[in-house]
Write an enzyme that holds these catalytic residues in place. Structure first.
Site, PDB file in Angstrom:
ATOM      1  N   GLY A 293       0.810  -1.212   0.000  1.00  0.00           N
ATOM      2  CA  GLY A 293       0.000   0.000   0.000  1.00  0.00           C
ATOM      3  C   GLY A 293       0.839   1.256   0.000  1.00  0.00           C
ATOM      4  O   GLY A 293       0.564   2.206  -0.748  1.00  0.00           O
TER       5      GLY A 293
ATOM      6  N   TYR B 242      -8.378 -17.811   4.920  1.00  0.00           N
ATOM      7  CA  TYR B 242      -7.877 -16.646   4.179  1.00  0.00           C
ATOM      8  C   TYR B 242      -8.174 -16.788   2.694  1.00  0.00           C
ATOM      9  O   TYR B 242      -8.620 -15.836   2.042  1.00  0.00           O
ATOM     10  CB  TYR B 242      -6.372 -16.517   4.411  1.00  0.00           C
ATOM     11  CG  TYR B 242      -5.698 -15.436   3.599  1.00  0.00           C
ATOM     12  CD1 TYR B 242      -5.866 -14.094   3.913  1.00  0.00           C
ATOM     13  CD2 TYR B 242      -4.880 -15.768   2.517  1.00  0.00           C
ATOM     14  CE1 TYR B 242      -5.237 -13.099   3.166  1.00  0.00           C
ATOM     15  CE2 TYR B 242      -4.242 -14.779   1.769  1.00  0.00           C
ATOM     16  CZ  TYR B 242      -4.429 -13.448   2.103  1.00  0.00           C
ATOM     17  OH  TYR B 242      -3.805 -12.465   1.363  1.00  0.00           O
TER      18      TYR B 242
END
Length: 258
Positions: A23, A155
Site C-alpha cells: 500500500g 484466508y
C-alpha cells in the site's frame, strides 16, 4: 537507466491500507507522479512513521479500522472533506494467519472475513459515490484466492470472496464507466509477508520457501506491485472485472527450473 514516472498530477486517490508494504509503495508511486493521496492505516506507530516520511507531500493520513463500520462511514467524510471527488480507490485491506483447517475457531474465522471481505466491501461501497465517472477501483486479493492450502483455508475463502465481489461491483458501476479489477500478489517482500504473528525467523523461512516454489526463483518487490496496480488504475482502460497476478509465475502452471 532513467526511471519512468507516470504523470498523475491532476489525479486524486485513496489508498485504504497504505501505511506499509504494498500500500505504501502505491502511495509513493502516486505521489511521485504528482497525485494527491489520502491513505489509511490503523496501527498508530505505522501512522506516525509514515506521517514523518511523507511530511511536506500532498498526502493525508487518516487512522481508520476496516473492521469498524463507524470508521468506514467516517472515512467517507474525511475523503469528501480533504479531496472531494477522487479518481482512484485502492482497497488494500486484509491480513492472513497461518491456521490449519482443524485449528480454525469461530473467532479467527470471523476476524478473517471481517477484515478481508466485509471491510473491503463496505469501504468500496462507501467511497464509490465519491469516485468520478470514468475512475477506477483496484482490490488486493492474493494468489491464494484460488487453489487450496491447509494453513490458509479461511484466508483463501475470504480473498476468493473479494474476487467475486469485485466482479459484482464492476457490473454495478459500468453505467458510470468506473472500472473494477483485482491484483493478486504472490510472495512479495514486505515487512510481514502478509502474515500476522510471524517472527523474523518465520519470515525468513517463509520467504525462502516462496523463492523455492516460485518459477522465477525470487520474491516480488513492492515497486512491482505498485506498477501493476497503477496499470490497472489508469492505463488498462478497456479492462474491468479482471484479475492480474503478480506472482513470478507460481499461479500460472509454469514449471519451475530444477
Amino acid at each position: 537507466m532513467t526511471k519512468h514516472v507516470n504523470n498523475h498530477s491532476d489525479k486524486k486517490a485513496v489508498v485504504a491500507g497504505g501505511t506499509h508494504g504494498m500500500g505504501l509503495a502505491v502511495v509513493k508511486a502516486l505521489l511521485d507522479g504528482g497525485a494527491e493521496v489520502l491513505l489509511t492505516g490503523r496501527n498508530e506507530k505505522s501512522i506516525e512513521t509514515v506521517r514523518t516520511e511523507l511530511a511536506g507531500r500532498p498526502a493525508h493520513i487518516v487512522r481508520s479500522d476496516a473492521t469498524s463500520m463507524a470508521d468506514i462511514r467516517a472515512l467517507g467524510g474525511d475523503v469528501e472533506n480533504k479531496l472531494g471527488r477522487i479518481d482512484f480507490l485502492f482497497v488494500n485491506i486484509g491480513h492472513a494467519r497461518l491456521e490449519p483447517f482443524d485449528q480454525v475457531t469461530e473467532a479467527s474465522y470471523d476476524q478473517s472475513f471481517d477484515t478481508n471481505t466485509k471491510g473491503a466491501f463496505f469501504t468500496a461501497q462507501r467511497l464509490a459515490p465519491l469516485i468520478r465517472d470514468g475512475g477506477s477501483i483496484v482490490f488486493t486479493t492474493s494468489i491464494a484466492d484460488e487453489g487450496g492450502t491447509d494453513a490458509l483455508t479461511v484466508y483463501s475463502g475470504a480473498k476468493a470472496a473479494v474476487r467475486a465481489i469485485a466482479k459484482g461491483i464492476a457490473s454495478a458501476l459500468l453505467p458510470r464507466g468506473i472500472r473494477v479489477n483485482v491484483i493478486s500478489p504472490g510472495f512479495i517482500d514486505t515487512p510481514t509477508m502478509g502474515i500476522t504473528g510471524m517472527t523474523h525467523e518465520d519470515r525468513d523461512a517463509f520467504m525462502a520457501m516462496g523463492d523455492q516454489v516460485t518459477p522465477m526463483k525470487r520474491h516480488g518487490t513492492v515497486e512491482e506491485i505498485a506498477a501493476a496496480v497503477l496499470f490497472l488504475a489508469f492505463d488498462a482502460t478497456f479492462t474491468t472485472g479482471a484479475r492480474l497476478t503478480v506472482d513470478g509465475g507460481i499461479g500460472q502452471g509454469i514449471a519451475a527450473p530444477q
